[in-house]
Design a protein around this motif. Sequence first.
Motif, short mmCIF file in Angstrom:
data_model
loop_
_atom_site.label_atom_id
_atom_site.label_comp_id
_atom_site.label_asym_id
_atom_site.label_seq_id
_atom_site.Cartn_x
_atom_site.Cartn_y
_atom_site.Cartn_z
N MET A 55 0.83 -1.21 0.00
CA MET A 55 0.00 0.00 0.00
C MET A 55 0.86 1.25 0.00
O MET A 55 0.56 2.22 -0.69
N CYS A 60 -1.46 4.31 -1.82
CA CYS A 60 -2.82 4.23 -1.25
C CYS A 60 -3.04 5.30 -0.17
O CYS A 60 -4.13 5.83 -0.02
N ILE A 105 -9.52 -3.13 -6.42
CA ILE A 105 -8.17 -2.63 -6.12
C ILE A 105 -7.31 -2.61 -7.38
O ILE A 105 -6.56 -1.67 -7.61
N THR A 120 -4.81 0.29 -10.28
CA THR A 120 -3.44 0.16 -9.78
C THR A 120 -2.61 -0.79 -10.61
O THR A 120 -1.39 -0.65 -10.67
#
Length: 138
Positions: A55, A60, A105, A120
């Motif tokens: 992350m 993130c 995600i 991502t």
Amino acid sequence: MRSDLARLIGGALAAILLLAAIGAAAALWIDRRDRVRHEADVATGGVGARAIPIMTANGCSACHTIPGVPGAQGQVGPRLDGSLAGRVYIGGVLANNPENLIRWIRLAREINPHTAMPSTRITEQQARDIAAYLYGLR
């Protein structure tokens, strides 16, 4: 003199009982936390313990507030905390389940081109690890 000794012994016993109760409560809390994390790992096929560096490396924390992630105080995206597991939808469009969170995600913009969440394009395993971490926050 005896009453002073009795009070001292009574106070010591009360302190010992209080410490034992605190220790037992801490052990129960740790056991629950570990059980929740294990269940999240199993449900997602990930390992939540690997998620924080993933992350951090993928930014993130720039958009989300995430407990346990250094610097994750973002205000753009939703808080990713213990409430995530109880939400009905992910990104407002997907039913909240591990496979959909993993997809979101990785490929948010392919799912909803108008979302602020970027795709991502991290590996599926990395997304599974992040999903495990997030579901383990309950």
